[in-house]
Design a protein around this motif. Structure first.
Motif, PDB file in Angstrom:
ATOM      1  N   ALA A  72      -0.701 -11.898   5.444  1.00 26.25           N
ATOM      2  CA  ALA A  72       0.390 -10.915   5.535  1.00 26.25           C
ATOM      3  C   ALA A  72       0.299  -9.935   4.354  1.00 26.25           C
ATOM      4  O   ALA A  72       0.442  -8.717   4.530  1.00 26.25           O
ATOM      5  CB  ALA A  72       1.732 -11.635   5.545  1.00 26.25           C
ATOM      6  N   ARG A  73       0.011 -10.479   3.164  1.00 24.35           N
ATOM      7  CA  ARG A  73      -0.078  -9.610   1.970  1.00 24.35           C
ATOM      8  C   ARG A  73      -1.293  -8.689   2.059  1.00 24.35           C
ATOM      9  O   ARG A  73      -1.246  -7.546   1.602  1.00 24.35           O
ATOM     10  CB  ARG A  73      -0.146 -10.473   0.708  1.00 24.35           C
ATOM     11  CG  ARG A  73       1.143 -11.254   0.505  1.00 24.35           C
ATOM     12  CD  ARG A  73       1.450 -11.491  -0.970  1.00 24.35           C
ATOM     13  NE  ARG A  73       2.790 -12.061  -1.097  1.00 24.35           N
ATOM     14  CZ  ARG A  73       3.060 -13.271  -1.588  1.00 24.35           C
ATOM     15  NH1 ARG A  73       2.083 -14.038  -2.035  1.00 24.35           N
ATOM     16  NH2 ARG A  73       4.294 -13.705  -1.661  1.00 24.35           N
ATOM     17  N   MET A  74      -2.388  -9.193   2.625  1.00 26.67           N
ATOM     18  CA  MET A  74      -3.588  -8.363   2.802  1.00 26.67           C
ATOM     19  C   MET A  74      -3.258  -7.136   3.667  1.00 26.67           C
ATOM     20  O   MET A  74      -3.636  -6.002   3.340  1.00 26.67           O
ATOM     21  CB  MET A  74      -4.684  -9.195   3.477  1.00 26.67           C
ATOM     22  CG  MET A  74      -5.908  -8.404   3.903  1.00 26.67           C
ATOM     23  SD  MET A  74      -6.986  -9.364   5.017  1.00 26.67           S
ATOM     24  CE  MET A  74      -6.059  -9.250   6.570  1.00 26.67           C
ATOM     25  N   ALA A  75      -2.530  -7.375   4.752  1.00 30.94           N
ATOM     26  CA  ALA A  75      -2.164  -6.258   5.628  1.00 30.94           C
ATOM     27  C   ALA A  75      -1.256  -5.272   4.882  1.00 30.94           C
ATOM     28  O   ALA A  75      -1.427  -4.050   4.991  1.00 30.94           O
ATOM     29  CB  ALA A  75      -1.471  -6.783   6.886  1.00 30.94           C
ATOM     30  N   GLU A  76      -0.313  -5.813   4.101  1.00 32.44           N
ATOM     31  CA  GLU A  76       0.576  -4.940   3.311  1.00 32.44           C
ATOM     32  C   GLU A  76      -0.234  -4.100   2.325  1.00 32.44           C
ATOM     33  O   GLU A  76       0.039  -2.915   2.122  1.00 32.44           O
ATOM     34  CB  GLU A  76       1.576  -5.787   2.511  1.00 32.44           C
ATOM     35  CG  GLU A  76       2.724  -6.335   3.344  1.00 32.44           C
ATOM     36  CD  GLU A  76       3.471  -7.464   2.616  1.00 32.44           C
ATOM     37  OE1 GLU A  76       4.157  -8.229   3.306  1.00 32.44           O
ATOM     38  OE2 GLU A  76       3.340  -7.576   1.363  1.00 32.44           O
ATOM     39  N   ALA A  77      -1.257  -4.723   1.708  1.00 30.89           N
ATOM     40  CA  ALA A  77      -2.085  -4.000   0.740  1.00 30.89           C
ATOM     41  C   ALA A  77      -2.824  -2.853   1.422  1.00 30.89           C
ATOM     42  O   ALA A  77      -2.903  -1.735   0.884  1.00 30.89           O
ATOM     43  CB  ALA A  77      -3.086  -4.954   0.078  1.00 30.89           C
ATOM     44  N   ALA A  78      -3.358  -3.110   2.623  1.00 30.59           N
ATOM     45  CA  ALA A  78      -4.078  -2.047   3.338  1.00 30.59           C
ATOM     46  C   ALA A  78      -3.140  -0.900   3.685  1.00 30.59           C
ATOM     47  O   ALA A  78      -3.490   0.279   3.546  1.00 30.59           O
ATOM     48  CB  ALA A  78      -4.732  -2.608   4.599  1.00 30.59           C
ATOM     49  N   VAL A  79      -1.917  -1.256   4.132  1.00 29.13           N
ATOM     50  CA  VAL A  79      -0.946  -0.204   4.490  1.00 29.13           C
ATOM     51  C   VAL A  79      -0.566   0.583   3.250  1.00 29.13           C
ATOM     52  O   VAL A  79      -0.516   1.826   3.277  1.00 29.13           O
ATOM     53  CB  VAL A  79       0.310  -0.828   5.158  1.00 29.13           C
ATOM     54  CG1 VAL A  79       1.410   0.208   5.307  1.00 29.13           C
ATOM     55  CG2 VAL A  79      -0.055  -1.418   6.513  1.00 29.13           C
ATOM     56  N   SER A  80      -0.347  -0.111   2.123  1.00 26.95           N
ATOM     57  CA  SER A  80       0.090   0.637   0.944  1.00 26.95           C
ATOM     58  C   SER A  80      -1.064   1.450   0.343  1.00 26.95           C
ATOM     59  O   SER A  80      -0.860   2.546  -0.164  1.00 26.95           O
ATOM     60  CB  SER A  80       0.753  -0.285  -0.076  1.00 26.95           C
ATOM     61  OG  SER A  80      -0.146  -0.704  -1.047  1.00 26.95           O
ATOM     62  N   ARG A  81      -2.309   0.961   0.438  1.00 24.62           N
ATOM     63  CA  ARG A  81      -3.428   1.743  -0.124  1.00 24.62           C
ATOM     64  C   ARG A  81      -3.887   2.870   0.802  1.00 24.62           C
ATOM     65  O   ARG A  81      -4.343   3.909   0.356  1.00 24.62           O
ATOM     66  CB  ARG A  81      -4.627   0.820  -0.397  1.00 24.62           C
ATOM     67  CG  ARG A  81      -4.368  -0.172  -1.537  1.00 24.62           C
ATOM     68  CD  ARG A  81      -5.589  -1.047  -1.799  1.00 24.62           C
ATOM     69  NE  ARG A  81      -5.201  -2.253  -2.519  1.00 24.62           N
ATOM     70  CZ  ARG A  81      -6.041  -3.170  -2.960  1.00 24.62           C
ATOM     71  NH1 ARG A  81      -7.343  -3.031  -2.756  1.00 24.62           N
ATOM     72  NH2 ARG A  81      -5.613  -4.240  -3.597  1.00 24.62           N
ATOM     73  N   HIS A  82      -3.798   2.617   2.144  1.00 21.56           N
ATOM     74  CA  HIS A  82      -4.403   3.584   3.080  1.00 21.56           C
ATOM     75  C   HIS A  82      -3.390   4.240   4.022  1.00 21.56           C
ATOM     76  O   HIS A  82      -3.767   5.075   4.843  1.00 21.56           O
ATOM     77  CB  HIS A  82      -5.469   2.900   3.953  1.00 21.56           C
ATOM     78  CG  HIS A  82      -6.540   2.181   3.187  1.00 21.56           C
ATOM     79  ND1 HIS A  82      -7.165   1.045   3.656  1.00 21.56           N
ATOM     80  CD2 HIS A  82      -7.116   2.442   1.989  1.00 21.56           C
ATOM     81  CE1 HIS A  82      -8.063   0.629   2.787  1.00 21.56           C
ATOM     82  NE2 HIS A  82      -8.055   1.448   1.758  1.00 21.56           N
ATOM     83  N   GLY A  83      -2.142   3.788   3.967  1.00 12.70           N
ATOM     84  CA  GLY A  83      -1.122   4.393   4.839  1.00 12.70           C
ATOM     85  C   GLY A  83      -1.087   3.843   6.249  1.00 12.70           C
ATOM     86  O   GLY A  83      -0.377   4.364   7.105  1.00 12.70           O
TER      87      GLY A  83
END
Ligand code: NAP
Length: 259
Positions: A72-83
């Motif tokens: 779940a955190r990995m997905a959040e990181a991708a969204v926050s880094r790449h939108g």
């Protein structure tokens, strides 16, 4: 010529080495913004740094695919880094070998937790972002071992790789209304650090069984994954693409080598 994936947000699990690293590097070369995921954060960062040095956009993220919270955190990181998240390559996998009679329950559980549950957790984690955008491409790295063939010592591994496809087929139907496709590449014997560990004897025997006359490269698998992740593959879902140099075709491998 495929529509460029430039600017797309891409997650590749198991991308610090081997096939995943090859896929991540190709996607970065094609302009993807790549999140390089592996348990060993230093190794993931080394891989991402190499992709940046080659002119690509890549950052690392340390996570275990068998850990629900970490996914779940990995997905959040991708969204926050790449939108957002456009592409997931669910590639992380392990292939320890053990004859069936000696296979320990803990070993079986670990293979299933990484290869099968890890695929489920990675896929589920990216869905909110993909459904939000009403588009997405998911590519699973399965194998010929399990879905097509068997190999001594890999009963647990083969079961996990076949199970990934059962998961994929139902996921494909559920995700289709959201504009998300999910497909699988089935590599044959691909030269990687993981395969090297099986020894020179294994590599020589396997190369002899391949009609195209060589073991596969990570680029061979990466090119197939890039196609399945492209806009042009938008009418393909729930399908498998074997990348094995024809290895699974001969009626008799002995006929191929004359001995
Ligand atoms: P590899 O060289 O051993 O690399 C495996 C990658 O997965 C590494 O980055 C590893 O990093 C990561 N990984 C392992 N367990 C993980 C976990 N629990 N969570 C997150 N990352 C994890 O393996 P490979 O040969 O490239 O294989 C990659 C995939 O291709 C696997 O799914 C495998 O089944 C499949 N495949 C390979 C071949 C082949 O010939 N090589 C053939 C058919 C299918 P960490 O250890 O740091 O986590």
């Amino acid at each position: 010529m495929l529509t460029p994936i430039a600017g797309r947000s891409v997650i590749v699990t198991g991308a610090s080495r081997g096939i995943g690293r090859g896929i991540a590097a190709l996607f970065a070369r094609h302009g993807g913004r790549v999140l390089v995921v592996a348990r060993d954060g230093a190794a993931a960062e080394e891989a991402a740094a190499a992709m940046r040095e080659a002119g690509g956009e890549a950052t690392s993220y340390a996570a275990d695919v068998a850990d629900e919270t970490a996914m779940a955190r990995m997905a959040e990181a991708a969204v926050s880094r790449h939108g957002g998240i456009d592409i997931l390559i669910a590639n992380a996998g392990i292939f320890p070998s053990a004859p069936l009679v000696m296979m320990r329950e803990a070993e079986f559980d670990q293979v299933m937790a990484t290869n099968l549950k890890g695929t489920f957790l990675a896929v589920r984690a990216v869905l909110p972002a993909m459904q939000n955008d009403r588009r997405g491409r998911i590519v699973i790295t399965s194998s010929i071992t399990g879905p097509v063939t068997g190999y001594p010592g890999w009963a647990h591994y083969g079961a996990s790789k076949a199970a990934q496809l059962g998961f994929m087929r139902t996921a494909a139907i559920e995700l289709a209304p959201h504009g998300i496709t999910i497909n699988a590449v089935l590599p044959g014997n691909i030269v990687t650090e993981g395969l090297d560990a099986l020894g020179a004897d294994y590599l020589t025997r396997m190369a002899r069984a391949v009609p195209l006359g060589r073991l596969g490269s990570v680029a061979d698998v990466a090119n197939a994954a890039l196609f399945l992740a492209s806009d042009e593959a938008g009418y393909i879902t729930g399908q498998t693409l074997i990348v094995d140099g024809g290895q699974t075709l001969p009626e008799s491998p002995e006929a191929l080598t004359g001995g």
